[in-house]
Design a protein around this motif. Structure first.
Motif, PDB file in Angstrom:
ATOM      1  N   SER A   1      -5.727   5.561  -3.053  1.00 26.37           N
ATOM      2  CA  SER A   1      -4.735   4.858  -2.232  1.00 26.37           C
ATOM      3  C   SER A   1      -4.681   5.449  -0.825  1.00 26.37           C
ATOM      4  CB  SER A   1      -3.348   4.927  -2.864  1.00 26.37           C
ATOM      5  OG  SER A   1      -3.325   4.196  -4.057  1.00 26.37           O
ATOM      6  N   ARG A   2      -4.703   6.773  -0.739  1.00 23.10           N
ATOM      7  CA  ARG A   2      -4.680   7.426   0.577  1.00 23.10           C
ATOM      8  C   ARG A   2      -5.912   7.057   1.392  1.00 23.10           C
ATOM      9  NH1 ARG A   2      -3.668  11.939  -2.516  1.00 23.10           N
ATOM     10  NH2 ARG A   2      -5.628  12.902  -1.842  1.00 23.10           N
TER      11      ARG A   2
ATOM     12  N   MET B   1       0.835  -1.203   0.000  1.00 23.65           N
ATOM     13  CA  MET B   1       0.000   0.000   0.000  1.00 23.65           C
ATOM     14  C   MET B   1       0.870   1.254   0.000  1.00 23.65           C
ATOM     15  SD  MET B   1      -2.984  -0.724   2.723  1.00 23.65           S
ATOM     16  CE  MET B   1      -4.478  -1.527   2.242  1.00 23.65           C
ATOM     17  N   ALA B   2       1.902   1.248   0.809  1.00 25.99           N
ATOM     18  CA  ALA B   2       2.784   2.412   0.921  1.00 25.99           C
ATOM     19  C   ALA B   2       3.548   2.668  -0.374  1.00 25.99           C
ATOM     20  CB  ALA B   2       3.759   2.223   2.073  1.00 25.99           C
ATOM     21  N   ALA B   3       3.718   1.648  -1.193  1.00 26.98           N
ATOM     22  CA  ALA B   3       4.441   1.806  -2.454  1.00 26.98           C
ATOM     23  C   ALA B   3       3.610   2.552  -3.498  1.00 26.98           C
ATOM     24  CB  ALA B   3       4.860   0.437  -2.994  1.00 26.98           C
ATOM     25  N   ARG B   4       2.321   2.638  -3.261  1.00 24.70           N
ATOM     26  CA  ARG B   4       1.456   3.380  -4.186  1.00 24.70           C
ATOM     27  C   ARG B   4       1.762   4.874  -4.055  1.00 24.70           C
ATOM     28  NH1 ARG B   4      -2.514   0.753  -7.351  1.00 24.70           N
ATOM     29  NH2 ARG B   4      -3.220   2.891  -7.389  1.00 24.70           N
ATOM     30  N   PRO B   5       1.606   5.652  -5.115  1.00 27.09           N
ATOM     31  CA  PRO B   5       1.878   7.091  -5.038  1.00 27.09           C
ATOM     32  C   PRO B   5       0.973   7.778  -4.004  1.00 27.09           C
ATOM     33  CG  PRO B   5       1.512   6.408  -7.311  1.00 27.09           C
ATOM     34  CD  PRO B   5       1.180   5.235  -6.451  1.00 27.09           C
ATOM     35  N   PHE B   6       1.567   8.583  -3.140  1.00 27.70           N
ATOM     36  CA  PHE B   6       0.765   9.274  -2.136  1.00 27.70           C
ATOM     37  C   PHE B   6      -0.137  10.332  -2.764  1.00 27.70           C
ATOM     38  CE2 PHE B   6       4.319  12.151  -2.454  1.00 27.70           C
ATOM     39  CZ  PHE B   6       3.760  13.410  -2.263  1.00 27.70           C
ATOM     40  N   THR B   7       0.095  10.633  -4.026  1.00 26.57           N
ATOM     41  CA  THR B   7      -0.752  11.586  -4.738  1.00 26.57           C
ATOM     42  C   THR B   7      -2.046  10.951  -5.242  1.00 26.57           C
ATOM     43  OG1 THR B   7       0.486  11.133  -6.750  1.00 26.57           O
ATOM     44  CG2 THR B   7       1.170  13.053  -5.449  1.00 26.57           C
ATOM     45  N   ASP B   8      -2.142   9.622  -5.162  1.00 25.09           N
ATOM     46  CA  ASP B   8      -3.338   8.906  -5.599  1.00 25.09           C
ATOM     47  C   ASP B   8      -4.356   8.908  -4.459  1.00 25.09           C
ATOM     48  OD1 ASP B   8      -4.975   7.209  -7.266  1.00 25.09           O
ATOM     49  OD2 ASP B   8      -4.338   5.541  -5.971  1.00 25.09           O
TER      50      ASP B   8
ATOM     51  N   LEU C   1      -5.692   1.192   7.849  1.00 23.98           N
ATOM     52  CA  LEU C   1      -4.687   1.248   8.916  1.00 23.98           C
ATOM     53  C   LEU C   1      -5.148   1.953  10.185  1.00 23.98           C
ATOM     54  CD1 LEU C   1      -1.598   2.106   6.689  1.00 23.98           C
ATOM     55  CD2 LEU C   1      -2.231  -0.131   7.606  1.00 23.98           C
ATOM     56  N   SER C   2      -6.101   2.861  10.088  1.00 23.15           N
ATOM     57  CA  SER C   2      -6.456   3.674  11.251  1.00 23.15           C
ATOM     58  C   SER C   2      -7.031   2.868  12.403  1.00 23.15           C
ATOM     59  CB  SER C   2      -7.420   4.789  10.851  1.00 23.15           C
ATOM     60  OG  SER C   2      -8.638   4.257  10.384  1.00 23.15           O
ATOM     61  N   ASP C   3      -7.747   1.816  12.126  1.00 24.21           N
ATOM     62  CA  ASP C   3      -8.315   0.988  13.194  1.00 24.21           C
ATOM     63  C   ASP C   3      -7.584  -0.342  13.364  1.00 24.21           C
ATOM     64  OD1 ASP C   3     -10.339   2.804  13.939  1.00 24.21           O
ATOM     65  OD2 ASP C   3     -11.561   2.174  12.240  1.00 24.21           O
ATOM     66  N   ALA C   4      -6.443  -0.482  12.705  1.00 24.57           N
ATOM     67  CA  ALA C   4      -5.649  -1.709  12.854  1.00 24.57           C
ATOM     68  C   ALA C   4      -5.042  -1.755  14.256  1.00 24.57           C
ATOM     69  CB  ALA C   4      -4.544  -1.756  11.801  1.00 24.57           C
ATOM     70  N   VAL C   5      -4.990  -2.956  14.803  1.00 23.03           N
ATOM     71  CA  VAL C   5      -4.467  -3.160  16.146  1.00 23.03           C
ATOM     72  C   VAL C   5      -3.529  -4.354  16.125  1.00 23.03           C
ATOM     73  CG1 VAL C   5      -5.092  -3.747  18.528  1.00 23.03           C
ATOM     74  CG2 VAL C   5      -6.591  -2.275  17.177  1.00 23.03           C
ATOM     75  N   ASP C   6      -2.346  -4.172  16.715  1.00 19.20           N
ATOM     76  CA  ASP C   6      -1.436  -5.310  16.821  1.00 19.20           C
ATOM     77  C   ASP C   6      -1.585  -5.943  18.198  1.00 19.20           C
ATOM     78  OD1 ASP C   6      -0.276  -3.028  18.000  1.00 19.20           O
ATOM     79  OD2 ASP C   6       1.737  -3.807  17.766  1.00 19.20           O
TER      80      ASP C   6
END
Length: 146
Positions: free
Chosen positions: A68-69, A58-65, A76-81
């Motif tokens: 993808s953002r 996911m991070a490899a995708r252009p941040f301008t897209d 990722l915002s609600d991901a929990v380890d």
């Protein structure tokens, strides 16, 4: 060797939102896991290393897209380890329990490199709704893989 998660299991959530991982899955998740919102209203559980590969892709995708953002934020915002305790339990956080409608009766499904946690009734409904799709999808998808 990467873990292979297969099968359907029916543990229960306790009043604190803890879940005993199926014994077959514990070794593959013992080093740690990441829980995220899954598609179709489930919680997805990834071994940490597998999650890193997905997050890195996911991070490899252009941040301008923009798409993808947005996907990264939602994913990722609600991901929990977490790391399972000595008894093989993990706590499913309230935000993920709410997303998946998890209460007490749950179904844990092995999905090859990841695991899904479903509300039991929602899983049953999904299976009933998608039963007719199985043969059509197998004819469309599997020939390119086999």
């Amino acid at each position: 060797m990467e873990p292979l998660f297969l099968g359907t299991h029916t543990p229960r959530l306790d009043e604190k939102g803890r879940l005993f991982l199926p014994a077959k899955f514990r070794d593959g998740l013992a080093e740690g896991l990441v829980m995220t919102k899954g598609q179709e209203g489930c919680v997805t559980v990834w071994p940490v290393e597998q999650f890193r590969r997905v997050a890195d892709a996911m991070a490899a995708r252009p941040f301008t897209d923009r798409e993808s953002r947005v996907l990264q934020r939602l994913f990722l915002s609600d991901a929990v380890d977490d790391v399972p305790d000595k008894q093989g339990r993990v706590t499913v956080p309230p935000v993920l329990r709410q997303h998946a409608g998890l209460d007490r009766d749950v179904v844990v499904v092995g999905m090859n490199k990841r695991v899904e946690i479903w509300d039991s009734a929602r899983w049953q409904q999904f299976q009933e709704q998608e039963a007719e799709s199985f043969e059509r999808l197998a004819e469309e998808v599997l020939p390119g893989l086999l």
